[in-house]
Design a protein around this motif. Structure first.
Motif, short mmCIF file in Angstrom:
data_model
loop_
_atom_site.label_atom_id
_atom_site.label_comp_id
_atom_site.label_asym_id
_atom_site.label_seq_id
_atom_site.Cartn_x
_atom_site.Cartn_y
_atom_site.Cartn_z
N ASN A 81 0.85 -1.19 0.00
CA ASN A 81 0.00 0.00 0.00
C ASN A 81 0.88 1.24 0.00
O ASN A 81 1.94 1.26 0.64
CB ASN A 81 -0.89 0.01 1.25
N GLY A 82 0.46 2.25 -0.69
CA GLY A 82 1.20 3.49 -0.71
C GLY A 82 2.45 3.49 -1.56
O GLY A 82 3.26 4.42 -1.46
N HIS A 83 2.59 2.47 -2.40
CA HIS A 83 3.82 2.43 -3.20
C HIS A 83 3.94 3.65 -4.11
O HIS A 83 5.05 4.13 -4.38
CB HIS A 83 3.87 1.15 -4.03
N ALA A 84 2.82 4.17 -4.54
CA ALA A 84 2.87 5.36 -5.41
C ALA A 84 3.42 6.57 -4.68
O ALA A 84 3.88 7.53 -5.32
CB ALA A 84 1.47 5.67 -5.95
N ASP A 85 3.37 6.54 -3.35
CA ASP A 85 3.89 7.67 -2.57
C ASP A 85 5.35 7.47 -2.15
O ASP A 85 5.90 8.30 -1.42
CB ASP A 85 3.04 7.85 -1.31
#
Length: 780
Positions: free
Chosen positions: A695-699
């Motif tokens: 989760n949150g890999h895009a960030d």
């Protein structure tokens, strides 16, 4: 001496079994005429080298039995698997560890069917082969493995059969120099057998085509005493080989007695054998009117069309029957009594030797309490220490406590990597000439240095595989030289985990220092952290990567690695003075977790962070904390969480690696929607590979080495790769919502600082005092 006709009979039996493994899926004893249905649908394997290997095996059996030798083999020729498997089945070991492959006709049929077939065994000498410590899939390392096995094994003889194709490789060419590192008092002996059958896959081999006098001179120049056995008539060759092997083994005994009883200190000319036999010996001489035996055509499958070509089928049957299997196996398919009597007893069988299953002999290291070497830390970063120099004190005492079972190996870099404390209790192994002014050279040192990463790794692998412990230390950039050797060892460990009779061995631990971020003086050629990417490609159950941020965490990590089994551990640690962040108790807790929030540097207690500043590696940790210091001063309302990673594999999901975090634990550390600025020791994309499912890999935004380097200052080096503290602050401003406009003045200030500091390095040739003298402010 044993009747050589019986040695010949054992050899014929082993050749029959070797050829049968390549060709037969049924009718293993030719009790009926051979039919296409008895032939495997896919013919895979390598015949050409097998008869020479079985020839050596037969004669080694004889001398073991007659002299009660403790002897193991290393088979270097790449795909000599049929020969080693045949030997293990004939001596009974194979059926002991694989009861389903019994020593009878039914078991012989299974032996044949399983070879080089789906769900079966490989065509090379593999972990599945009893008696093997050497993976035959890649050439060049057999002799180094053999010497590694002999070190600290004074009663062991290692017969190493070197293929003439393998002898063309660089690692093998260097391995002949291993005689300069053998102590005849403390170590065992290696008997190299250079097996010249003349050809590789499709070409002649170099050493087989040079004049014999030149070849002998070459090997004498390496420091050996060569004996030549050459010919193609079986009984004449048996006589020559028996006499030569007797003389070579007697010469080994004389050398050892002179050193152990007579006090001889000169470097010995150790014996070795040059064995010339035809490639594909005893196989088809011609196929379809074209010469095969003694040519490159015998390399793999001499008769390839036996299922469809009646002439080939008839020729195969004639070939197999030429070994007279009816004389060699009884009505139940067992080796006849005369053959069984050729087998050494019990553990003296090469395929049953505990030295070839080193976990059986492995003893726990006597390790000192690593906490004794702790760096005192009154507050984070207030103390400076050279991490590897601190570790050197611990390794010194590891050597003291384990004087026969632990060695440090490295390519002339043990002192350079600040491990010099080991020389308080030991020397470098050196059996050659010692001159006035030489330091720490002796025949019985525990440190082994030679400027060949291949040789260091090969020695250590052989040492570990025969039940001992060790450490390989080298410069980070040049560990790439052994990428392929690491691959092979990792594959070996992966396979052995599924073989119940293979006992766990000590892990292979690399200490990589003189790393990418502090090779500013040596320049671009010495700047490469990519070994981590190579390691992470391997199966999760056998690889571990540790990036301790300071001296105390390095001590804790190394204690863990030296206690571990069946892993490849990679530890990256700096040798230059650097801040000590954690007390020993904090370091132990942090290393046990493998990853964690550093409360002293974080400002998000009791609230959600605005940004997560993650780091892995000593220099990235330093730059991250320096960036956090700037943020706390310049943007005091910003809530920052600092997460440090020691165990890189913690970033992986728990479903992918035993050390991996659950999604819940990962999200608790990194959040699911806040920007994460990750300062990483290596190439940035490795972190993305490990976390792409999170989760949150895009960030997630990773800074690391991006192939920018030169001869420059340490801080300019991190600036070249945008890993510096100012760029990290700019990354925070760019990614935290609302800061891009509100903190634009600060962003410009950070960019200006980078320009100013670069100009300083160009003018003064060193980093500015505010960089070299920075310390963590110490509140919190």
């Amino acid at each position: 001496m044993t009747d050589l006709k019986l040695v010949d009979a054992w050899w014929r039996a082993a050749n029959y079994l070797s050829a049968g493994q390549i060709y037969l899926s049924g009718n293993p004893l030719l009790r009926e005429p051979l039919r296409p249905g008895h032939i495997k649908p896919r013919l895979l394997g390598h015949w050409g080298t097998s008869p020479g290997l079985t020839f050596c095996y037969a004669h080694l059996n004889r001398i073991i039995r007659e002299r009660d030798l403790n002897l193991i083999y290393v088979m270097g020729p790449g795909h000599g698997g049929p020969a080693a498997v045949a030997g293990a089945w004939l001596d009974g070991t194979y059926s002991e560890v694989y009861p389903g492959v019994s020593q009878d006709e039914r078991g012989m049929a299974r032996l044949f069917r399983q070879f080089s077939t789906p769900g079966g065994i490989p065509s090379h000498v593999a972990p599945e082969t009893p008696g093997s410590i050497h993976e035959g899939g890649e050439l060049g390392y057999s002799l180094a493995h053999a010497y590694g096995a002999a070190f600290d094994n004074p009663d062991l003889v290692v017969a190493c059969i070197v293929g003439d194709g393998e002898a063309e490789t660089g690692p093998l060419a260097t391995s002949w120099h291993s005689t300069k590192f053998v102590d005849p008092v403390r170590d065992g002996a290696v008997l190299p057998i250079l097996h010249l059958n003349g050809y590789k896959i499709a070409n002649p081999t170099v050493l087989a085509r040079i004049p014999e006098a030149e070849l002998v001179s070459l090997l004498e120049g390496y420091g050996h005493k060569p004996y030549v056995v050459s010919g193609d008539d079986p009984m004449t060759m048996h006589e020559k080989m028996a006499a030569t092997l007797d003389e070579a083994v007697s010469e080994i005994a004389r050398i050892q007695a002179a050193a152990r009883e007579g006090g001889s200190t000169g470097r010995a000319a150790w014996p070795m054998i040059i064995l010339r036999t035809p490639k594909g010996w005893t196989g088809p001489r011609e196929v379809d009117g074209v010469p095969v035996e003694g040519t490159w055509r015998a390399h793999q499958v001499p008769l390839s069309g036996v299922r469809d070509n009646p002439e080939h089928l008839a020729q195969l049957e004639e070939w197999l029957r030429s070994y007279r299997p009816e004389e060699l196996f009884d009505d139940q398919g067992r080796p006849v009594a005369a053959l069984r009597e050729q087998v050494p007893a019990g553990d003296r069988r090469m395929s049953a030797s505990p030295h070839a299953n080193g976990g059986l002999l492995l003893k726990e290291l006597d390790l000192p309490d690593f906490r004794r070497y702790a760096v005192e830390v009154a507050s984070p970063g207030a103390t400076s220490a050279e991490a590897t120099r601190v570790l050197g004190g611990m390794l010194r005492d590891v050597i003291t406590g384990n004087p026969r079972t632990f060695r440090v190996m490295g390519p002339d870099e043990v002192a350079s990597n600040r491990l010099s404390d080991v020389f308080e209790v030991t020397d470098r192994v050196w059996a050659g000439e010692i001159l006035p002014g030489d330091e720490h050279l002796a025949p019985r040192g525990r440190v082994m240095e030679v400027l060949s990463e291949h040789l260091c790794q090969g020695w250590l692998e052989g040492y570990l595989l025969t039940g001992r412990h060790g450490l390989f230390t080298t410069y980070e950039a040049f560990v790439h030289i052994v990428d392929a050797m690491f691959n092979q060892h990792a594959k070996w460990l992966k396979v052995t985990r599924g073989i119940p009779w293979r006992r766990p061995i000590a892990s292979l631990t690399y200490l990589l220092s003189s790393h990418v971020w502090r090779q500013d003086h040596n320049g671009f050629t010495h700047q490469d952290p990519g070994f981590l990417d190579v390691v992470v490609n391997k199966k999760a159950e056998v690889v571990r990567v540790y990036l301790p941020p300071d001296a105390n965490t390095l001590l804790s990590v190394m204690d863990h690695c030296l206690r571990s089994r069946d892993y490849v551990n990679v530890v990256v640690a700096g040798k230059q003075p650097a801040p000590a962040w954690l007390t020993m108790d904090q370091a132990v807790a942090h290393c046990t977790r493998g990853i964690g929030i550093w409360d002293f540097a974080s400002s998000d207690q009791g609230a959600e962070p605005d940004v997560v500043m993650a780091c892995a590696g000593d220099v990235p940790t330093l730059e991250t904390l320096a960036a956090v210091d700037l943020l706390r001063r310049e943007l005091p309302d910003l809530k920052v969480r600092v997460v440090n990673v020691v165990d890189l594999m913690r970033l992986m999901p728990d479903t992918e690696h035993p050390h991996g975090l659950t999604d819940r634990d990962y999200d608790a550390l990194f959040t699911t929607g806040k920007p994460v600025i990750f300062a990483f020791h290596g190439y940035p994309w490795l972190i993305h590979r490990l976390t792409y499912r999170r989760n949150g890999h895009a960030d997630l935004h990773v800074r690391g080495y991006k192939e920018e380097g030169t001869t420059t200052t340490p801080f300019d080096m991190v600036m070249l790769n945008d890993l510096d503290r100012f760029h990290l602050v700019m990354d925070v401003i760019d990614r935290v919502p609302g800061l891009a406009v509100r903190a634009s003045h600060l962003r410009q200030k950070m960019a200006d600082e980078r320009l100013r500091l670069r100009a300083h390095t160009r003018e003064h040739g060193e980093d500015a005092p505010e960089i070299t003298g920075w310390t963590w402010p110490g509140e919190g």
